[in-house]
Scaffold this active site. Structure first.
Site, PDB file in Angstrom:
ATOM      1  N   GLU A   1       0.842  -1.203   0.000  1.00 26.00           N
ATOM      2  CA  GLU A   1       0.000   0.000   0.000  1.00 26.00           C
ATOM      3  C   GLU A   1       0.880   1.257   0.000  1.00 26.00           C
ATOM      4  O   GLU A   1       1.849   1.348   0.755  1.00 26.00           O
ATOM      5  CB  GLU A   1      -0.898   0.028   1.242  1.00 26.00           C
ATOM      6  CG  GLU A   1      -1.817   1.261   1.243  1.00 26.00           C
ATOM      7  CD  GLU A   1      -2.602   1.414   2.535  1.00 26.00           C
ATOM      8  OE1 GLU A   1      -3.584   0.691   2.719  1.00 26.00           O
ATOM      9  OE2 GLU A   1      -2.212   2.266   3.368  1.00 26.00           O
TER      10      GLU A   1
ATOM     11  N   GLY B   1     -15.016   4.682   4.622  1.00 25.42           N
ATOM     12  CA  GLY B   1     -14.179   5.813   4.984  1.00 25.42           C
ATOM     13  C   GLY B   1     -14.456   6.271   6.402  1.00 25.42           C
ATOM     14  O   GLY B   1     -15.494   5.951   6.987  1.00 25.42           O
TER      15      GLY B   1
ATOM     16  N   HIS C   1     -13.653  -3.393  14.492  1.00 30.27           N
ATOM     17  CA  HIS C   1     -13.746  -1.963  14.177  1.00 30.27           C
ATOM     18  C   HIS C   1     -14.354  -1.248  15.390  1.00 30.27           C
ATOM     19  O   HIS C   1     -15.293  -1.762  16.008  1.00 30.27           O
ATOM     20  CB  HIS C   1     -14.629  -1.772  12.935  1.00 30.27           C
ATOM     21  CG  HIS C   1     -14.614  -0.369  12.411  1.00 30.27           C
ATOM     22  ND1 HIS C   1     -15.388   0.627  12.945  1.00 30.27           N
ATOM     23  CD2 HIS C   1     -13.914   0.215  11.406  1.00 30.27           C
ATOM     24  CE1 HIS C   1     -15.166   1.757  12.283  1.00 30.27           C
ATOM     25  NE2 HIS C   1     -14.278   1.530  11.343  1.00 30.27           N
TER      26      HIS C   1
ATOM     27  N   ALA D   1     -18.103  -1.241  15.631  1.00 25.26           N
ATOM     28  CA  ALA D   1     -18.873  -2.495  15.593  1.00 25.26           C
ATOM     29  C   ALA D   1     -19.477  -2.792  16.968  1.00 25.26           C
ATOM     30  O   ALA D   1     -18.826  -2.581  17.995  1.00 25.26           O
ATOM     31  CB  ALA D   1     -17.968  -3.642  15.168  1.00 25.26           C
TER      32      ALA D   1
ATOM     33  N   PHE E   1      -1.634   5.573  16.061  1.00 27.71           N
ATOM     34  CA  PHE E   1      -2.534   5.136  14.996  1.00 27.71           C
ATOM     35  C   PHE E   1      -3.344   3.914  15.449  1.00 27.71           C
ATOM     36  O   PHE E   1      -4.561   3.831  15.248  1.00 27.71           O
ATOM     37  CB  PHE E   1      -1.705   4.842  13.742  1.00 27.71           C
ATOM     38  CG  PHE E   1      -2.528   4.645  12.509  1.00 27.71           C
ATOM     39  CD1 PHE E   1      -3.642   5.448  12.250  1.00 27.71           C
ATOM     40  CD2 PHE E   1      -2.211   3.652  11.582  1.00 27.71           C
ATOM     41  CE1 PHE E   1      -4.412   5.255  11.128  1.00 27.71           C
ATOM     42  CE2 PHE E   1      -2.979   3.456  10.448  1.00 27.71           C
ATOM     43  CZ  PHE E   1      -4.086   4.262  10.224  1.00 27.71           C
TER      44      PHE E   1
ATOM     45  N   HIS F   1      -0.180  -8.203   2.857  1.00 23.72           N
ATOM     46  CA  HIS F   1      -0.332  -6.846   2.300  1.00 23.72           C
ATOM     47  C   HIS F   1       0.423  -5.885   3.219  1.00 23.72           C
ATOM     48  O   HIS F   1       0.068  -5.738   4.398  1.00 23.72           O
ATOM     49  CB  HIS F   1      -1.820  -6.488   2.254  1.00 23.72           C
ATOM     50  CG  HIS F   1      -2.110  -5.153   1.646  1.00 23.72           C
ATOM     51  ND1 HIS F   1      -1.982  -4.900   0.298  1.00 23.72           N
ATOM     52  CD2 HIS F   1      -2.527  -3.986   2.199  1.00 23.72           C
ATOM     53  CE1 HIS F   1      -2.325  -3.642   0.045  1.00 23.72           C
ATOM     54  NE2 HIS F   1      -2.647  -3.063   1.180  1.00 23.72           N
TER      55      HIS F   1
HETATM   56  P1  FAD Z   1     -17.477  -0.724   7.113  1.00 25.70           P
HETATM   57  O1  FAD Z   1     -16.928  -2.092   7.147  1.00 25.70           O
HETATM   58  O2  FAD Z   1     -18.628  -0.488   6.266  1.00 25.70           O
HETATM   59  O3  FAD Z   1     -17.882  -0.240   8.565  1.00 25.70           O
HETATM   60  C1  FAD Z   1     -16.968  -0.284   9.662  1.00 25.70           C
HETATM   61  C2  FAD Z   1     -17.559  -1.111  10.793  1.00 25.70           C
HETATM   62  O4  FAD Z   1     -18.704  -0.474  11.314  1.00 25.70           O
HETATM   63  C3  FAD Z   1     -17.967  -2.460  10.280  1.00 25.70           C
HETATM   64  O5  FAD Z   1     -16.885  -3.351  10.443  1.00 25.70           O
HETATM   65  C4  FAD Z   1     -19.219  -2.749  11.056  1.00 25.70           C
HETATM   66  O6  FAD Z   1     -18.903  -3.458  12.201  1.00 25.70           O
HETATM   67  C5  FAD Z   1     -19.760  -1.398  11.443  1.00 25.70           C
HETATM   68  N1  FAD Z   1     -20.865  -0.970  10.558  1.00 25.70           N
HETATM   69  C6  FAD Z   1     -20.862   0.069   9.695  1.00 25.70           C
HETATM   70  N2  FAD Z   1     -22.065   0.205   9.107  1.00 25.70           N
HETATM   71  C7  FAD Z   1     -22.836  -0.784   9.606  1.00 25.70           C
HETATM   72  C8  FAD Z   1     -24.198  -1.172   9.408  1.00 25.70           C
HETATM   73  N3  FAD Z   1     -25.002  -0.505   8.588  1.00 25.70           N
HETATM   74  N4  FAD Z   1     -24.654  -2.261  10.086  1.00 25.70           N
HETATM   75  C9  FAD Z   1     -23.860  -2.929  10.947  1.00 25.70           C
HETATM   76  N5  FAD Z   1     -22.567  -2.595  11.177  1.00 25.70           N
HETATM   77  C10 FAD Z   1     -22.065  -1.539  10.520  1.00 25.70           C
HETATM   78  N6  FAD Z   1      -9.782   5.110   4.994  1.00 25.70           N
HETATM   79  C11 FAD Z   1      -9.672   6.137   4.116  1.00 25.70           C
HETATM   80  O7  FAD Z   1     -10.222   7.217   4.347  1.00 25.70           O
HETATM   81  N7  FAD Z   1      -8.950   6.000   2.946  1.00 25.70           N
HETATM   82  C12 FAD Z   1      -8.330   4.844   2.615  1.00 25.70           C
HETATM   83  O8  FAD Z   1      -7.689   4.752   1.566  1.00 25.70           O
HETATM   84  C13 FAD Z   1      -8.445   3.732   3.513  1.00 25.70           C
HETATM   85  N8  FAD Z   1      -7.894   2.533   3.217  1.00 25.70           N
HETATM   86  C14 FAD Z   1      -8.093   1.461   4.059  1.00 25.70           C
HETATM   87  C15 FAD Z   1      -7.598   0.199   3.680  1.00 25.70           C
HETATM   88  C16 FAD Z   1      -7.828  -0.912   4.496  1.00 25.70           C
HETATM   89  C17 FAD Z   1      -7.289  -2.260   4.063  1.00 25.70           C
HETATM   90  C18 FAD Z   1      -8.549  -0.764   5.723  1.00 25.70           C
HETATM   91  C19 FAD Z   1      -8.781  -1.960   6.605  1.00 25.70           C
HETATM   92  C20 FAD Z   1      -9.026   0.479   6.099  1.00 25.70           C
HETATM   93  C21 FAD Z   1      -8.823   1.603   5.281  1.00 25.70           C
HETATM   94  N9  FAD Z   1      -9.326   2.864   5.603  1.00 25.70           N
HETATM   95  C22 FAD Z   1      -9.199   3.917   4.723  1.00 25.70           C
HETATM   96  C23 FAD Z   1     -10.004   3.083   6.902  1.00 25.70           C
HETATM   97  C24 FAD Z   1     -11.520   2.899   6.771  1.00 25.70           C
HETATM   98  O9  FAD Z   1     -12.052   3.906   5.934  1.00 25.70           O
HETATM   99  C25 FAD Z   1     -12.121   3.017   8.172  1.00 25.70           C
HETATM  100  O10 FAD Z   1     -11.748   1.924   8.962  1.00 25.70           O
HETATM  101  C26 FAD Z   1     -13.625   3.210   8.209  1.00 25.70           C
HETATM  102  O11 FAD Z   1     -13.995   3.622   9.525  1.00 25.70           O
HETATM  103  C27 FAD Z   1     -14.409   1.963   7.875  1.00 25.70           C
HETATM  104  O12 FAD Z   1     -14.453   1.711   6.529  1.00 25.70           O
HETATM  105  P2  FAD Z   1     -15.027   0.281   6.016  1.00 25.70           P
HETATM  106  O13 FAD Z   1     -15.305   0.357   4.590  1.00 25.70           O
HETATM  107  O14 FAD Z   1     -14.160  -0.787   6.467  1.00 25.70           O
HETATM  108  O15 FAD Z   1     -16.388   0.324   6.811  1.00 25.70           O
END
Ligand code: FAD
Length: 288
Positions: free
Chosen positions: A9, A100, A143, A146, A210, A259
């Site tokens: 990354e 995000g 998370h 969660a 972090f 990764h």
């Molecule tokens: P989700 O998985 O959708 O939600 C996070 C958690 O909240 C879930 O695991 C779930 O438990 C809970 N949740 C959310 N919505 C619901 C729902 N409707 N019902 C039930 N539970 C729910 N951030 C950036 O800004 N830019 C990046 O480039 C970036 N890259 C990343 C790369 C990786 C590999 C990882 C692991 C994280 C990255 N992040 C990045 C951080 C990420 O944006 C944050 O962790 C964010 O808070 C969650 O994004 P997600 O898509 O994993 O969320």
């Protein structure tokens, strides 16, 4: 031990000096023959244009398989899908689709009124285009938002079922954290590969802060180890040894892909790869 598939990354550069650093990182790590490299998307969508440019440039000039991160913070559905389409038009068909983090200063994620409400909606819309291989984020330490570890895994299953092919995890410090998570995912019926996200610890203070923000558990022994290493000015040696040991323990347990979060600093990642027996793959074309 067979050599694992690896990926790296990077983050998009914000100025000229950072551009040179990214290029140096790419040149150092590209010979390791990564399966893909990914480029982050700044929190709150702040690096939207930089990410797009960095992805397009890397795709055109590095010969690497480039994956673009994409989040749905602060954007309408139309804007988010337009960015995805720009990636596709530039020949980039790999995405890491994320909800995000909330923008700085906000505690909770607030969807844009015309935006995707969560990552599942984003993944469904991207999958519907049929243009992308979609990876998603996963959280071995849970998370912070969660409700429980099981709820987090159930949500991950929904993301995979919505059209993702693989998950990449947040970093973690102990192999058992990942292995327990992998077992729980399998038990929940998730059969997509889950790739452990590995953070070579360049700077313990930064990594610690972090980790706290991400809800990643920080073992006391690690704090002590870095305190001692700092005293003897041996942080790099400790970081290389710990990261190699973590990866090696994962590989011993059947993990096939790693990764690396490089933070655009290639040396530690390169040294760990060497220690794992991943050596530069110089093509005949480059030798000639
Ligand atoms: P989700 O998985 O959708 O939600 C996070 C958690 O909240 C879930 O695991 C779930 O438990 C809970 N949740 C959310 N919505 C619901 C729902 N409707 N019902 C039930 N539970 C729910 N951030 C950036 O800004 N830019 C990046 O480039 C970036 N890259 C990343 C790369 C990786 C590999 C990882 C692991 C994280 C990255 N992040 C990045 C951080 C990420 O944006 C944050 O962790 C964010 O808070 C969650 O994004 P997600 O898509 O994993 O969320």
């Amino acid at each position: 031990m067979t050599a694992p598939a690896i990926s790296f990354e990077f983050f998009p550069p914000q100025n000229l000096e950072a551009s040179f650093r990214l290029w140096d990182t790419v040149q150092t790590l590209a010979p390791m023959d990564p399966r893909f490299v990914s480029v982050t998307y700044g929190a709150g969508g702040t690096t939207r244009d930089l990410t797009r440019d960095a992805v397009a440039t890397l795709h055109k000039s590095s010969g690497l398989n480039v994956a673009a991160h994409l989040t749905c913070v602060n954007a309408t559905r139309e804007e988010t899908l337009r960015i995805a389409n720009d990636f596709a038009a530039a020949g980039v068909s790999e995405l890491v689709a994320l909800r995000g983090d909330p923008p700085k200063g906000s505690a909770n994620f607030e969807p844009h009124p015309e935006g995707f409400a969560n990552s599942v909606e984003l993944i469904e819309a991207l999958a519907e285009t049929g243009k992308f291989n979609i990876r998603v984020g996963a959280y071995p330490d849970k998370h912070p938002e969660a409700a429980s570890a099981q709820a987090d895994i159930d949500w991950l299953k929904r993301k995979i079922d919505a059209g993702a092919s693989e998950a990449i995890t947040q970093f973690f410090f102990e192999p058992d954290t990942f292995l327990r998570f992998r077992d729980a995912c399998a038990k929940a019926g998730i059969d997509a590969p889950i790739i452990p996200g590995i953070l070579p610890i360049e700077n313990w203070k930064g990594a610690r802060n972090f980790a706290k923000r991400c809800g990643t558990e920080i073992p006391a022994w690690l704090d002590n180890a870095f305190a001692k290493a700092e005293r003897d000015n041996r942080q790099d040696l400790l970081a290389t040894a710990l990261c190699t040991e973590l990866c090696s323990d994962l590989l011993d347990e059947g993990v096939e892909s790693l990764h690396f979060y490089t933070l655009n600093r290639p040396e530690l990642t390169r040294d760990v790869c060497f220690a794992l027996g991943i050596t530069p793959q110089i093509t005949l074309e480059n030798v000639a």
